[in-house]
Design an enzyme around this catalytic site. Structure first.
Site, PDB file in Angstrom:
ATOM      1  N   TYR A 177      73.865  31.545  43.078  1.00 11.91           N
ATOM      2  CA  TYR A 177      72.779  32.154  42.998  1.00 11.91           C
ATOM      3  C   TYR A 177      72.010  31.463  41.797  1.00 11.91           C
ATOM      4  CZ  TYR A 177      69.028  35.205  41.512  1.00 11.91           C
ATOM      5  OH  TYR A 177      67.773  35.894  41.215  1.00 11.91           O
ATOM      6  N   GLN A 203      64.244  34.122  43.139  1.00 10.80           N
ATOM      7  CA  GLN A 203      63.392  35.158  42.928  1.00 10.80           C
ATOM      8  C   GLN A 203      62.022  34.668  43.715  1.00 10.80           C
ATOM      9  OE1 GLN A 203      63.303  37.493  39.331  1.00 10.80           O
ATOM     10  NE2 GLN A 203      61.429  36.931  39.052  1.00 10.80           N
ATOM     11  N   THR A 240      41.558  17.533  78.613  1.00  7.31           N
ATOM     12  CA  THR A 240      42.490  16.778  77.906  1.00  7.31           C
ATOM     13  C   THR A 240      41.604  15.971  76.905  1.00  7.31           C
ATOM     14  OG1 THR A 240      42.603  15.115  79.450  1.00  7.31           O
ATOM     15  CG2 THR A 240      44.314  17.007  79.793  1.00  7.31           C
ATOM     16  N   HIS A 241      42.229  15.623  75.757  1.00  2.12           N
ATOM     17  CA  HIS A 241      41.212  15.060  74.706  1.00  2.12           C
ATOM     18  C   HIS A 241      39.765  15.467  74.618  1.00  2.12           C
ATOM     19  CE1 HIS A 241      44.081  11.683  75.697  1.00  2.12           C
ATOM     20  NE2 HIS A 241      43.995  12.196  76.890  1.00  2.12           N
ATOM     21  N   ASN A 264      72.809  39.966  42.498  1.00  2.00           N
ATOM     22  CA  ASN A 264      72.736  38.745  43.296  1.00  2.00           C
ATOM     23  C   ASN A 264      73.215  39.293  44.835  1.00  2.00           C
ATOM     24  OD1 ASN A 264      72.209  37.658  41.163  1.00  2.00           O
ATOM     25  ND2 ASN A 264      74.228  36.510  41.010  1.00  2.00           N
ATOM     26  N   GLU A 289      37.625  31.665  62.517  1.00  2.00           N
ATOM     27  CA  GLU A 289      37.701  30.860  61.258  1.00  2.00           C
ATOM     28  C   GLU A 289      38.927  31.261  60.328  1.00  2.00           C
ATOM     29  OE1 GLU A 289      33.674  28.846  60.639  1.00  2.00           O
ATOM     30  OE2 GLU A 289      33.418  31.126  60.845  1.00  2.00           O
ATOM     31  N   LYS A 320      60.227  35.904  47.409  1.00  2.00           N
ATOM     32  CA  LYS A 320      59.508  37.200  47.933  1.00  2.00           C
ATOM     33  C   LYS A 320      58.047  36.779  48.000  1.00  2.00           C
ATOM     34  CE  LYS A 320      62.549  39.016  44.937  1.00  2.00           C
ATOM     35  NZ  LYS A 320      63.651  37.878  45.571  1.00  2.00           N
ATOM     36  N   SER A 371      59.778  40.675  37.865  1.00  2.00           N
ATOM     37  CA  SER A 371      59.416  40.492  39.458  1.00  2.00           C
ATOM     38  C   SER A 371      58.967  41.943  40.036  1.00  2.00           C
ATOM     39  CB  SER A 371      60.692  40.066  40.288  1.00  2.00           C
ATOM     40  OG  SER A 371      61.772  40.974  39.888  1.00  2.00           O
ATOM     41  N   SER A 415      24.685  35.582  58.693  1.00  2.00           N
ATOM     42  CA  SER A 415      24.607  34.818  57.470  1.00  2.00           C
ATOM     43  C   SER A 415      23.550  35.213  56.459  1.00  2.00           C
ATOM     44  CB  SER A 415      23.717  33.527  57.779  1.00  2.00           C
ATOM     45  OG  SER A 415      22.992  32.719  56.929  1.00  2.00           O
ATOM     46  N   LYS A 436      21.849  33.638  62.903  1.00  2.00           N
ATOM     47  CA  LYS A 436      23.101  33.240  62.733  1.00  2.00           C
ATOM     48  C   LYS A 436      24.125  34.366  63.243  1.00  2.00           C
ATOM     49  CE  LYS A 436      24.949  29.861  62.372  1.00  2.00           C
ATOM     50  NZ  LYS A 436      25.465  29.063  60.965  1.00  2.00           N
TER      51      LYS A 436
HETATM   52  N1  ARG Z   1      64.901  39.659  40.723  1.00  2.00           N
HETATM   53  C1  ARG Z   1      65.973  38.701  41.114  1.00  2.00           C
HETATM   54  C2  ARG Z   1      65.608  38.045  42.357  1.00  2.00           C
HETATM   55  O1  ARG Z   1      65.028  38.338  42.769  1.00  2.00           O
HETATM   56  C3  ARG Z   1      67.375  39.816  41.333  1.00  2.00           C
HETATM   57  C4  ARG Z   1      68.589  39.113  40.857  1.00  2.00           C
HETATM   58  C5  ARG Z   1      68.447  38.851  39.585  1.00  2.00           C
HETATM   59  N2  ARG Z   1      69.888  38.296  39.339  1.00  2.00           N
HETATM   60  C6  ARG Z   1      70.132  37.622  38.345  1.00  2.00           C
HETATM   61  N3  ARG Z   1      71.279  37.110  38.052  1.00  2.00           N
HETATM   62  N4  ARG Z   1      69.506  37.249  37.395  1.00  2.00           N
HETATM   63  O2  ARG Z   1      66.562  37.250  42.656  1.00  2.00           O
END
Ligand code: ARG
Length: 466
Positions: A316, A321, A154-155, A109, A289, A324, A22, A276, A282
């Site tokens: 956990y 993961q 409205t509408h 974690n 948009e 993110k 990650s 365009s 245009k």
């Molecule tokens: N990259 C992991 C996450 O975003 C970090 C935690 C990893 N923990 C584990 N027990 N493998 O969640």
């Protein structure tokens, strides 16, 4: 070499790393990872788990790694699974043996949950700041619009004329609710998970309240299982951001309509329009948009992440993961959309004559005729029906409504006066309505609300040093 070497023999199958690693995206959390680790080290020293020299060495190494990350000289290695492993590896390279003590009493974690909360409170504060700036602009344009009016719909059918200022502030108030939601999400997520360990806390004498305080969290977690598995704050953030997106999308759709030849209520500045590649004539509202289009993606992030969460047993799970990328992307897209739309709104020109002409049709004052009859003592239902039949007659016989009204014994000249251009707007006196009096009052209230929200953002204090 991995952090869990010992229990698991050898290296992970090499072609798996692109599936599991990650660090490509969680490196965005480097700054938070460093601050979290510094607080953790101080906590270890306070608990007597490391001595003063060790604390100083670790804090210094963490500072240096932070510097390397910030200046871009930090080198990520192939074996760095995530930002936490990368930082710990480098701290150990710099500080030597003591690096091996950094992770005492901590798990990735509780670490990742801490980093993400630290990141979120700053990122959402930035979105609030951008939203407030857009509201400032809407307020400016509302003041500048003065008595200009346009049809209210409205509408998507012309209904009654409204002041342009009133229309602009309608969008402004929607943003006030966004600001309120974002700020209360920040307040709610400002709880430290650090010290929850992998899931059960620790047998070591660590003090989660101490580290929570160090990191300016409001409080620490109540339950370690919850602390490492709770991602409500990510889901909430995604919802808040999606709703900002939905508001921008509706504004975008409106500008797409208003800038069309059919409406021609506004002309976009060239700097906020595109041409365009084929059609020389245009001028396209691409910014509006895209504000509309990107919102689909924000909603996708929200629903996708809720689906990720729904089947997870405590506590956990690595699925987490997946929080993110949607979160990071949603923040970036909303910030950009807010900025782009603000620029577009700041530079577009209103075609005020065209707006007012569109609003001057006599039918827009039909309810005023009915309300006049009400003031003269007629029950509203009866008045409504009388005026409706006059409107119908005017359409069917191609006669001006004003003429029919003037000739009607219950309406006459006072009735015809109600149909004069602008009369329908200026007669609206009820609070919160579109008349000049209530709108002037609304402008004051909106400005006060903006000041309160700015103070609320300032009091949270997560943008210090911006
Ligand atoms: N990259 C992991 C996450 O975003 C970090 C935690 C990893 N923990 C584990 N027990 N493998 O969640």
């Amino acid at each position: 070499m991995t952090l869990w070497q010992g229990r698991i023999g050898g290296e992970m199958a090499s072609d798996l790393s692109e599936f599991t690693v990650s660090v490509e995206f969680d490196r965005l959390l480097a700054k938070e990872d460093i601050s979290g680790s510094i607080a953790h080290v101080k906590g270890l020293a306070k608990a007597g788990l490391i001595n003063g020299d060790e604390e100083a060495n670790l804090v210094e190494a963490l500072g240096d790694v932070g510097e390397e990350l910030q200046t871009g000289v930090f080198e990520f290695h192939a074996g760095d699974e995530d930002v936490h492993t990368a930082v710990e590896r480098r701290v150990t390279e710099l500080a030597g043996e003591v690096g091996a003590k950094l992770h005492t009493g901590r798990s990735r974690n509780d670490q990742i949950a801490t980093d993400l909360r630290l990141w979120c409170r700053v990122a959402l504060s930035r979105v609030v700041k951008e939203t407030l700036a857009f509201q400032d602009l809407l307020l400016f344009r509302a003041r500048e619009a003065g008595d200009v009016y346009l049809p209210g719909y409205t509408h998507l059918q012309r209904a009654q004329p409204v002041l342009l200022a009133h229309h602009l502030l309608a969008h402004g108030w929607a943003f006030s609710r966004d600001v309120d939601r974002l700020l209360s999400t920040v307040e709610r997520l400002n709880v430290s998970p650090l010290g929850a360990g992998a899931l059960a806390g620790s047998s070591l004498p660590i003090d989660p309240d101490f580290v929570a305080d160090e990191l300016r969290f409001n409080s620490r977690f109540e339950n370690s299982l919850d602390a490492v598995s709770d991602r409500d704050f990510v889901a909430e953030s995604l919802f808040d951001l999606s709703l900002v997106g939905v508001h921008l999308s509706r504004m975008g759709e409106e500008i797409v309509l208003w800038s069309s030849d059919e409406f021609r209520f506004c002309v976009l500045d060239d700097a906020y329009s595109t041409g365009s590649s084929m059609l020389p004539q245009k001028k396209n509202p691409d910014i509006a948009e895209l504000a509309r289009g990107k919102t689909g993606r924000l909603i996708g992030h929200l629903t996708g992440f809720l689906a990720t969460l729904k089947g997870l047993p405590l506590s956990y799970n690595r699925d987490l993961q997946e929080d993110k990328e949607p979160l990071f992307d949603a923040v970036v897209q909303v910030e950009r959309a807010l900025r782009a739309m603000r620029g577009m709104y700041a530079t577009l020109q209103w075609e005020t004559e065209r707006m007012q002409d569109a609003a001057n049709g006599a039918a827009g004052a039909a309810v005023d005729l009915a309300e006049y009859l009400v003031m003269e003592g007629m029950p509203f239902r009866q008045a409504h029906s009388l005026v409706a039949s006059l409107v119908k007659e005017s359409i069917e016989r191609h006669v001006d409504l004003a003429e029919l009204v003037g000739a009607h014994p219950d309406l006459g000249l006072p009735g015809a006066r109600l149909l004069l251009p602008g009369a329908a707007v200026s007669r609206r006196i009820s609070p919160g309505g579109t008349g000049p009096g209530p709108v002037a009052d609304q402008i004051d209230r909106f400005q006060r609300r903006l000041e309160v929200d700015k103070a609320r953002l300032g009091a949270l204090g997560f943008l210090d040093g911006d």
